[in-house]
Design a protein around this motif. Structure first.
Motif, PDB file in Angstrom:
ATOM      1  N   THR A  92       0.816  -1.214   0.000  1.00  0.00           N
ATOM      2  CA  THR A  92       0.000   0.000   0.000  1.00  0.00           C
ATOM      3  C   THR A  92       0.852   1.267   0.000  1.00  0.00           C
ATOM      4  OG1 THR A  92      -0.175  -0.252   2.405  1.00  0.00           O
ATOM      5  CG2 THR A  92      -2.019  -1.043   1.089  1.00  0.00           C
ATOM      6  N   GLY A  93       1.967   1.247   0.730  1.00  0.00           N
ATOM      7  CA  GLY A  93       2.824   2.425   0.781  1.00  0.00           C
ATOM      8  C   GLY A  93       3.505   2.711  -0.543  1.00  0.00           C
ATOM      9  N   ARG A  97       2.946   6.011  -2.926  1.00  0.00           N
ATOM     10  CA  ARG A  97       4.096   6.822  -3.302  1.00  0.00           C
ATOM     11  C   ARG A  97       4.197   6.957  -4.821  1.00  0.00           C
ATOM     12  NH1 ARG A  97       8.207   3.500  -2.597  1.00  0.00           N
ATOM     13  NH2 ARG A  97       8.173   3.163  -4.839  1.00  0.00           N
ATOM     14  N   LEU A 187       3.440  12.942   2.528  1.00  0.00           N
ATOM     15  CA  LEU A 187       3.898  11.832   1.692  1.00  0.00           C
ATOM     16  C   LEU A 187       5.361  11.994   1.302  1.00  0.00           C
ATOM     17  CD1 LEU A 187       0.819  11.244  -0.647  1.00  0.00           C
ATOM     18  CD2 LEU A 187       1.478   9.977   1.399  1.00  0.00           C
ATOM     19  N   CYS A 191       6.953   8.826   2.900  1.00  0.00           N
ATOM     20  CA  CYS A 191       6.786   7.742   1.928  1.00  0.00           C
ATOM     21  C   CYS A 191       7.918   7.785   0.908  1.00  0.00           C
ATOM     22  CB  CYS A 191       5.426   7.837   1.238  1.00  0.00           C
ATOM     23  SG  CYS A 191       4.056   7.335   2.289  1.00  0.00           S
ATOM     24  N   SER A 198       4.476  -1.328   3.399  1.00  0.00           N
ATOM     25  CA  SER A 198       3.114  -1.138   3.890  1.00  0.00           C
ATOM     26  C   SER A 198       2.945   0.276   4.435  1.00  0.00           C
ATOM     27  CB  SER A 198       2.805  -2.161   4.988  1.00  0.00           C
ATOM     28  OG  SER A 198       1.640  -1.793   5.709  1.00  0.00           O
ATOM     29  N   PHE A 199       1.968   1.000   3.925  1.00  0.00           N
ATOM     30  CA  PHE A 199       1.668   2.331   4.454  1.00  0.00           C
ATOM     31  C   PHE A 199       1.268   2.232   5.921  1.00  0.00           C
ATOM     32  CE2 PHE A 199      -1.310   5.750   5.430  1.00  0.00           C
ATOM     33  CZ  PHE A 199      -0.590   6.862   5.024  1.00  0.00           C
ATOM     34  N   THR A 202       4.527   1.388   8.006  1.00  0.00           N
ATOM     35  CA  THR A 202       5.673   2.287   7.893  1.00  0.00           C
ATOM     36  C   THR A 202       5.311   3.745   8.119  1.00  0.00           C
ATOM     37  OG1 THR A 202       6.702   0.765   6.317  1.00  0.00           O
ATOM     38  CG2 THR A 202       7.563   3.019   6.385  1.00  0.00           C
ATOM     39  N   ALA A 203       4.273   4.230   7.448  1.00  0.00           N
ATOM     40  CA  ALA A 203       3.945   5.654   7.500  1.00  0.00           C
ATOM     41  C   ALA A 203       2.866   5.982   8.517  1.00  0.00           C
ATOM     42  CB  ALA A 203       3.513   6.136   6.114  1.00  0.00           C
TER      43      ALA A 203
END
Length: 253
Positions: A92-93, A97, A187, A191, A198-199, A202-203
């Motif tokens: 997803t991340g 991005r 972002l 990102c 993985s969003f 990680t974010a």
């Protein structure tokens, strides 16, 4: 605020395989699972169109050609669709991005292509603007949070205070509905990791740590990732898409 809202681009993460739906759906990308003879992804786009969100980036992966061909044959009347196609799964991340890099905008509305939350998205966006925070998310009330993890939200500010891990017998509460309002600034800062990531893992912690607004007026939520929920949507679609059902009923009279 209205001027700012015109600079929002919507990213729909629509690259999932839908392996768990194989018992119900043919070998299609998960967002193309049919609901009353229409792809689920079309119903998401209908919601966006009804709420004047017209600039859409579809982040694609598995069998992307099915989605590209479908919308080439059935173009949207008022929406401009752009496609970003992964050569390999990006998570997803990585998908967010890449979509943001290729289609820059000051703000993004990010949705999962396999879940739906019946919500006034324009009010959601306006509520984030009015808050003290730059980024926001939809928080949907669920009778059982076991599959999702539970949010703790400050009663007055709307700030997300904590996210509990998934656990059995979690009981009722608010969950992350997988719909985000994100600034390009966030972002660009969080990102940057190359490759797949993985969003959520990680974010998302940086989102919460930096101050994240939770919009708690979200309506019914459903995730079609498992057969039971997909079956429920097919049998009770009017609970989730009431405006569309009312329109179809009026046209048939």
């Amino acid at each position: 605020m209205e001027a700012r809202a015109t600079h929002i681009r919507c990213i729909i993460l629509a690259g999932g395989k839908g392996a768990r739906l194989r018992s119900r759906v043919a070998d299609l990308p998960k967002p193309m699972a049919p609901v009353d003879n229409r792809p689920f992804l079309e119903l998401l786009l209908d919601q966006l169109e009804q709420q004047n969100i017209h600039d859409i980036v579809l982040s694609l992966g598995y069998k992307s050609e099915h989605i590209v061909r479908h919308f080439a044959e059935r173009p949207r009347e008022t929406q401009r669709l752009e496609f970003v196609i992964e050569d390999a799964p990006m998570g997803t991340g990585g998908a967010i991005r890449m979509a943001a890099e290729r289609h820059p905008a000051p703000y993004y509305l990010v949705l999962n292509g396999d879940s739906f939350c019946h919500t006034d998205l324009q009010d959601f966006i306006s509520s984030v603007y009015r808050s003290e925070f730059t980024n926001g998310m939809l928080a949907a009330l669920q009778p059982d949070c076991s599959r999702y993890g539970k949010l703790t939200v400050h009663k007055h500010s709307g700030k997300v205070i904590m996210i509990e891990e998934k656990k059995p017998n979690a009981g009722p509460g608010l969950i992350n509905a997988g719909v985000y309002f994100l600034s390009a600034e966030f972002l660009h800062k969080h990102c940057l990791q190359q490759g797949a990531f993985s969003f959520e893992q990680t974010a998302f912690p940086a989102l919460v740590g930096g101050g994240l607004y939770a919009y708690t007026k979200a309506g019914p939520f459903i995730d079609i990732g498992i057969p039971e929920d997909y079956d429920f949507l097919c049998a009770h679609k009017e609970q989730f898409f009431p405006q569309r059902e009312a329109t179809l009923s009026a046209l048939s009279e």
